[in-house]
Design an enzyme around this catalytic site. Structure first.
Site, PDB file in Angstrom:
ATOM      1  N   ARG A 163       0.836  -1.204   0.000  1.00  0.00           N
ATOM      2  CA  ARG A 163       0.000   0.000   0.000  1.00  0.00           C
ATOM      3  C   ARG A 163       0.871   1.254   0.000  1.00  0.00           C
ATOM      4  O   ARG A 163       0.555   2.254   0.642  1.00  0.00           O
ATOM      5  CB  ARG A 163      -0.949   0.020   1.199  1.00  0.00           C
ATOM      6  CG  ARG A 163      -1.900  -1.152   1.285  1.00  0.00           C
ATOM      7  CD  ARG A 163      -2.890  -1.190   0.125  1.00  0.00           C
ATOM      8  NE  ARG A 163      -3.808  -2.284   0.288  1.00  0.00           N
ATOM      9  CZ  ARG A 163      -3.584  -3.530  -0.156  1.00  0.00           C
ATOM     10  NH1 ARG A 163      -2.468  -3.799  -0.814  1.00  0.00           N
ATOM     11  NH2 ARG A 163      -4.463  -4.487   0.038  1.00  0.00           N
ATOM     12  N   SER A 237     -11.070  -0.160   3.102  1.00  0.00           N
ATOM     13  CA  SER A 237     -10.244  -0.515   4.258  1.00  0.00           C
ATOM     14  C   SER A 237      -9.689   0.748   4.898  1.00  0.00           C
ATOM     15  O   SER A 237      -8.982   1.519   4.247  1.00  0.00           O
ATOM     16  CB  SER A 237      -9.092  -1.428   3.824  1.00  0.00           C
ATOM     17  OG  SER A 237      -9.590  -2.640   3.302  1.00  0.00           O
ATOM     18  N   GLU A 334      -5.036   3.627   6.394  1.00  0.00           N
ATOM     19  CA  GLU A 334      -4.823   3.607   4.956  1.00  0.00           C
ATOM     20  C   GLU A 334      -5.504   4.807   4.330  1.00  0.00           C
ATOM     21  O   GLU A 334      -5.082   5.315   3.289  1.00  0.00           O
ATOM     22  CB  GLU A 334      -5.377   2.304   4.363  1.00  0.00           C
ATOM     23  CG  GLU A 334      -5.091   2.120   2.889  1.00  0.00           C
ATOM     24  CD  GLU A 334      -5.446   0.733   2.391  1.00  0.00           C
ATOM     25  OE1 GLU A 334      -5.692   0.598   1.182  1.00  0.00           O
ATOM     26  OE2 GLU A 334      -5.489  -0.217   3.198  1.00  0.00           O
TER      27      GLU A 334
END
Length: 593
Positions: A163, A237, A334
């Site tokens: 990520r 998420s 995130e």
């Protein structure tokens, strides 16, 4: 082309009302070039957004929001095994995946159903079900906002990680993604079937799955556990799966009795399921105002219809606190927190000896007043979801405990004198997930590597703090998209750094400042500056010299710091200061818009 006071709620997925002070949508590089020459682009904060699926606006955006409307998808057949699929940043990611399947191309089918636009794929390195965008990206074409030219990044230059990418760090704020080239494979046969729910797909179907069948299965799985943002506001998420040192997991087991499972990452780290941590912390379904942890997938925070950004941020902190309390692991979002305000805490406001000074019985050192107790100078800055420490003073451990600091993203070093860096060893807890990034000028970098060499060795002793030390001059640089303007000041004959972040500036240990550096303080809202005492000192501003700088800069508010006991008691000093100038004190917090 540029709109003002624009409602951009529809460009986000949380469904929380938000407006941008300025907004512009561009459909070509030529239009973006024109916008980049506008005063609103040059002088204020700029945020380029895609589908808004990973954003949480804490309030209205006090700057320019850009949105790409550049469209188009083409294929280039290199050979029988490789096809380059090139998509423009403004295309929806789901449309791109569907297009590749229709073109008979394999490689991104596992990424079906992910919200957002193509331009975000390399930035976030989006991933799901065993595949990351970085696995198939061939190159990324960007607009360089510094040079106003186009630059092409090969995949290896993008520094893809979990990520993560170059575009979330040094490249953030400078490069705007225009197009992405993907290296795909012609054919209908799917090959990436090693991730959990897909492992038995071939057995269930009775044949090798096609890319169409894998994409459909992935969408079905996602729909079963993730909310549709068009129905229930969310950002997908919310937290990253933490990557921690394996030695830390053993420490957790010893201290808490909890065994935390995970997946090996390299030789020394383990990736832990954030969803598992949240679930086993009892936070699934937890609510805070109008926000809730989604009952089907604890990684997701949803808007139940009337949530505010404060509700979402508050719930996120409750989740982090619960996980931290039970498992001693800090979850990192995130989702990007978009907050142009700068929130500052003066952790310490004393000089090298602190107040009270050892062995001194003067009225200041014996004062019972809490604001006369001063630890060595340092500050904490929070903005745009980042937590930045300015100087780890020798008193940092006590300062961090008093301020409840659980996470630091970066450290700014003004200079290498011990009263400003003596707490480096106390940064150990913030290095558990990897090297902590530290910024210093050339002189300070050399001194740090010499005096704290054990932190910078190729194979450091287990458990010592480890840093990624970056050298900066007196030109602006970015930390994850946050612009940092170094201000070179003279500490006697020694050049050291102050810093400007947004409309906040912090200067300590200065004796003189070149007029060219003072210009960097133009229109600053809040200034923190050192004022050692009334009596002259060869390397520090006196009170009169500090007030002269404040008068020349004319901020709305100034706070003084880095005092020794000669400055007098806090209460008496406050009475001597002009309007708009206040003595700082340990623990003072304020916000700058």
């Amino acid at each position: 082309m540029i709109e003002h006071n624009k409602d951009i709620t529809s460009l986000t997925t949380f469904g929380i009302p938000v407006r941008a002070r300025h907004f512009a949508e561009y459909a070509s590089e030529k239009e973006l070039l024109k916008i980049s020459r506008d005063k609103t682009f040059i002088e204020g904060p700029v945020l380029n957004i895609g589908g808004g699926s990973n954003l949480l606006f804490i309030g209205d955006y006090n700057g320019l929001v850009l949105h790409s409307a550049i469209k188009g998808m083409v294929r280039y057949d290199k050979d029988s095994d490789t096809v380059f699929a090139i998509a423009c940043a403004g295309e929806k990611w789901t449309d791109f995946v569907e297009w590749t399947i229709g073109q008979g191309l394999a490689g991104v089918e596992n990424l079906a159903g992910i919200p957002g636009e193509v331009g975000a794929a390399p930035v976030q390195n989006v991933g799901a079900y065993g595949v990351e965008a970085g696995d198939v990206i061939h190159a990324v074409e960007c607009f360089d906002t510094f040079t106003r030219t186009t630059r092409r990044f090969a995949a290896e230059e993008c520094r893809f990680g979990y990520r993560d990418s170059f575009f979330k760090h040094e490249g953030k704020g400078r490069y705007i993604v225009m197009r992405v080239s993907f290296r795909l494979r012609p054919g209908q046969e799917a090959r990436n079937l090693g991730y959990g729910p897909l492992r038995d797909l071939e057995e269930r179907l009775g044949h090798v799955p096609t890319v169409r069948e894998v994409a459909d299965e992935v969408v079905r799985i996602r729909d079963a556990k993730l909310p549709d943002p068009a129905v229930i506001g969310s950002a997908g998420s919310f937290f990253k799966n933490p990557v921690v040192r394996r030695a830390h997991l053993e420490e957790i087991r010893v201290l808490t009795g909890e065994t935390v499972a995970g997946y090996p990452v390299g030789e020394k780290h383990t990736k832990v399921s954030a969803a598992w941590l949240i679930d086993h912390s009892g936070m699934k379904g937890c609510r805070h105002g109008g926000a809730a942890v989604y009952d089907r997938q604890p990684l997701v925070i949803v808007n139940r219809g009337n949530a505010t950004s404060a509700d979402v941020a508050g719930l996120a902190e409750k989740v982090r606190s619960a996980v931290r309390k039970k498992f001693l692991i800090d979850l990192n979002p995130e989702v990007n927190f978009i907050d142009t305000s700068v929130h500052v805490t003066l952790l310490g406001t004393g000089t090298s000896k602190g107040i009270p000074e050892i062995g001194c019985s003067c009225p200041v050192c014996t004062s019972p007043y809490i604001k006369d107790k001063r630890t060595r100078t340092s500050a904490l800055v929070r903005t745009m979801g980042l937590t930045i420490l300015i100087d780890p003073s020798p008193d940092f451990r006590h300062q961090a405990l008093a301020a409840g600091i659980h996470h630091i993203d970066a450290v700014l070093v003004t200079h290498s004198h011990y009263d400003h860096v003596g707490g480096i060893d106390d940064l150990r807890p913030f290095c558990a997930g990897g090297d902590l990034v530290m910024y210093a000028n050339v002189t300070a970098e050399k001194d740090l590597r010499k005096h704290y060499d054990y932190c910078f060795r190729e194979n450091p002793y287990p458990g010592v703090p480890v840093f990624s030390l970056k050298t900066v001059g007196n030109t602006p640089f970015y930390i994850n998209g946050v612009k940092i303007v170094p201000i070179e000041v003279m500490h006697g004959a020694m050049p050291i750094l102050g810093f400007r972040i947004g409309n906040f500036a912090y200067i300590t240990d200065a004796k003189t400042i070149d007029p060219a550096e003072i210009e960097k303080l133009e229109d600053v809202d809040t200034l923190v500056v050192n004022a050692l005492r009334d009596r002259d000192h060869f390397s520090h501003f006196t009170l009169a010299e500090a007030l002269a700088l404040v008068e020349s800069v004319s901020p709305k508010q100034a706070y003084l710091t880095h005092f020794n006991h000669e400055i007098g008691r806090h209460y008496d000093l406050a009475l001597r200061l002009p309007d708009g100038v206040s003595p700082g004190f340990d623990g003072l917090s304020f916000s700058v818009k």
